[in-house]
Design an enzyme around this catalytic site. Structure first.
Site, PDB file in Angstrom:
ATOM      1  CG  HIS A  51      43.985  -6.235 -23.742  1.00  0.00           C
ATOM      2  ND1 HIS A  51      43.148  -6.441 -22.672  1.00  0.00           N
ATOM      3  CD2 HIS A  51      44.661  -5.089 -23.470  1.00  0.00           C
ATOM      4  CE1 HIS A  51      43.310  -5.476 -21.784  1.00  0.00           C
ATOM      5  NE2 HIS A  51      44.222  -4.643 -22.244  1.00  0.00           N
ATOM      6  CG  HIS A  58      42.150   0.486 -23.034  1.00  0.00           C
ATOM      7  ND1 HIS A  58      42.957  -0.032 -24.023  1.00  0.00           N
ATOM      8  CD2 HIS A  58      42.493  -0.168 -21.892  1.00  0.00           C
ATOM      9  CE1 HIS A  58      43.762  -0.961 -23.514  1.00  0.00           C
ATOM     10  NE2 HIS A  58      43.505  -1.045 -22.216  1.00  0.00           N
ATOM     11  CB  CYS A  93      47.403  -3.510 -14.239  1.00  0.00           C
ATOM     12  SG  CYS A  93      49.166  -3.172 -14.231  1.00  0.00           S
ATOM     13  CG  HIS A  95      41.098  -2.097 -17.930  1.00  0.00           C
ATOM     14  ND1 HIS A  95      41.408  -3.417 -17.710  1.00  0.00           N
ATOM     15  CD2 HIS A  95      41.934  -1.655 -18.891  1.00  0.00           C
ATOM     16  CE1 HIS A  95      42.394  -3.766 -18.526  1.00  0.00           C
ATOM     17  NE2 HIS A  95      42.734  -2.717 -19.247  1.00  0.00           N
ATOM     18  CD  GLU A 113      44.105  -8.277 -10.691  1.00  0.00           C
ATOM     19  OE1 GLU A 113      45.319  -8.328 -10.368  1.00  0.00           O
ATOM     20  OE2 GLU A 113      43.718  -7.800 -11.766  1.00  0.00           O
ATOM     21  CE1 TYR A 130      51.635  -0.372 -21.573  1.00  0.00           C
ATOM     22  CE2 TYR A 130      50.439   1.114 -20.108  1.00  0.00           C
ATOM     23  CZ  TYR A 130      50.664  -0.157 -20.605  1.00  0.00           C
ATOM     24  OH  TYR A 130      49.932  -1.223 -20.145  1.00  0.00           O
ATOM     25  CD  GLU A 140      47.434  -3.690 -21.842  1.00  0.00           C
ATOM     26  OE1 GLU A 140      46.728  -2.759 -22.312  1.00  0.00           O
ATOM     27  OE2 GLU A 140      47.037  -4.421 -20.916  1.00  0.00           O
ATOM     28  CD  GLU A 142      46.498  -0.355 -20.108  1.00  0.00           C
ATOM     29  OE1 GLU A 142      45.753  -1.346 -19.983  1.00  0.00           O
ATOM     30  OE2 GLU A 142      47.423  -0.098 -19.304  1.00  0.00           O
ATOM     31  CD1 TRP A 188      52.619  -1.971 -16.205  1.00  0.00           C
ATOM     32  CD2 TRP A 188      52.550  -3.034 -18.174  1.00  0.00           C
ATOM     33  NE1 TRP A 188      52.074  -3.218 -15.972  1.00  0.00           N
ATOM     34  CE2 TRP A 188      52.021  -3.883 -17.164  1.00  0.00           C
ATOM     35  CE3 TRP A 188      52.609  -3.478 -19.485  1.00  0.00           C
ATOM     36  CZ2 TRP A 188      51.554  -5.177 -17.456  1.00  0.00           C
ATOM     37  CZ3 TRP A 188      52.142  -4.753 -19.765  1.00  0.00           C
ATOM     38  CH2 TRP A 188      51.631  -5.583 -18.761  1.00  0.00           C
TER      39      TRP A 188
END
Length: 260
Positions: A51, A58, A93, A95, A113, A130, A140, A142, A188
């Protein structure tokens, strides 16, 4: 559908503990999958480095997790986050790692988390994509499938490196927030909530006796008419897919609440 059985609860708020109670892998220990413009994997990058002011496209995911009362868990991003620190957003959120299925990545990251186990997890917006820039210029970028699932509030243990505050919000209130004041959410989340509402909420025509639909329809009428109470509310066509006592019960709650 996003169901909200029973009487809708008011929003409740909390803050993450000062010290972590569960472990989150350091960003330096994790990688994200880089993509070309067609969405094909072309390599990886350490999560701690991806980032920037020119973030490459990604792979990611967004999740929206609700309790059995139909309340959505919103989280406020930790103040130490590189991107959008301190901003209210969706539940979680993350990855997916190389070769990791998206649903497995959601389950893993939610447990890391928030200390939660996810059930009834499903993809609702499989192709969401977005690009957004925060106030500091961090980007961002993604391809980010959006998933919905269920969680048990009793398990909630947010990790302070990821979440500084949290709130349980009735789904219709979250939709209203995203539609009317999107600047209060991450870009988002503001967009995804509206898209989810279009996919998951029943149309406002025809026949629907679901309790959450009736509550939202009455609240929308109150806002549109700029009043605190409706003199009369009709359900013109009963819904054969919803038990009659559920429809009556929701209408009785609105009367007891002074809305009708």
């Amino acid at each position: 559908m996003i169901d909200a059985p029973g009487k809708p609860a008011e929003a409740t708020f909390g803050a993450a503990p000062a010290a972590p109670t569960t472990g989150v892998p350091a960003a330096t220990d994790d990688v994200v999958v880089l993509l070309d413009d067609d969405g094909a994997a072309i390599g990886t990058c350490p999560r701690a480095e991806v980032h920037t002011h020119d973030t490459p496209l990604h792979r990611a995911f967004s999740s929206y997790l609700l309790d059995d009362a139909g309340r959505l868990l919103l989280t406020r991003r930790a103040l130490t986050k590189v991107a959008w620190p301190g901003v209210w957003t969706n539940t979680c959120c993350g990855h997916p790692r190389p070769d990791e299925p998206t649903q497995d990545a959601v389950s893993r990251r939610v447990r890391e988390e928030l200390g939660l186990d996810v059930t009834q997890l499903r993809v609702v917006l499989p192709s969401y994509r977005y690009r957004a820039v925060d106030a500091s210029g961090i980007v961002e970028h993604e391809i980010c499938p959006v998933l919905v699932g269920r969680i048990d509030p009793a398990q909630l243990e947010p990790h302070p490196d990821e979440v500084c505050e949290w709130a349980w919000v009735a789904w219709p209130d979250a939709v209203h927030l995203a539609r009317r004041t999107p600047a209060l959410l991450s870009p988002w989340a503001a967009e995804q909530i509206v898209l989810l509402a279009e996919q998951l909420e029943p149309p406002r025509t025809g026949r629907c006796g679901r309790p959450d639909y009736l509550r939202q329809a009455i609240d929308d009428s109150l806002r549109r008419l700029r009043t605190d109470v409706l003199d009369l509310y009709y359900v013109h066509r009963l819904d054969p897919d919803v038990p009659l006592e559920d429809t009556w019960g929701a209408m009785a709650e609105m009367v007891q609440a002074g809305k009708v």
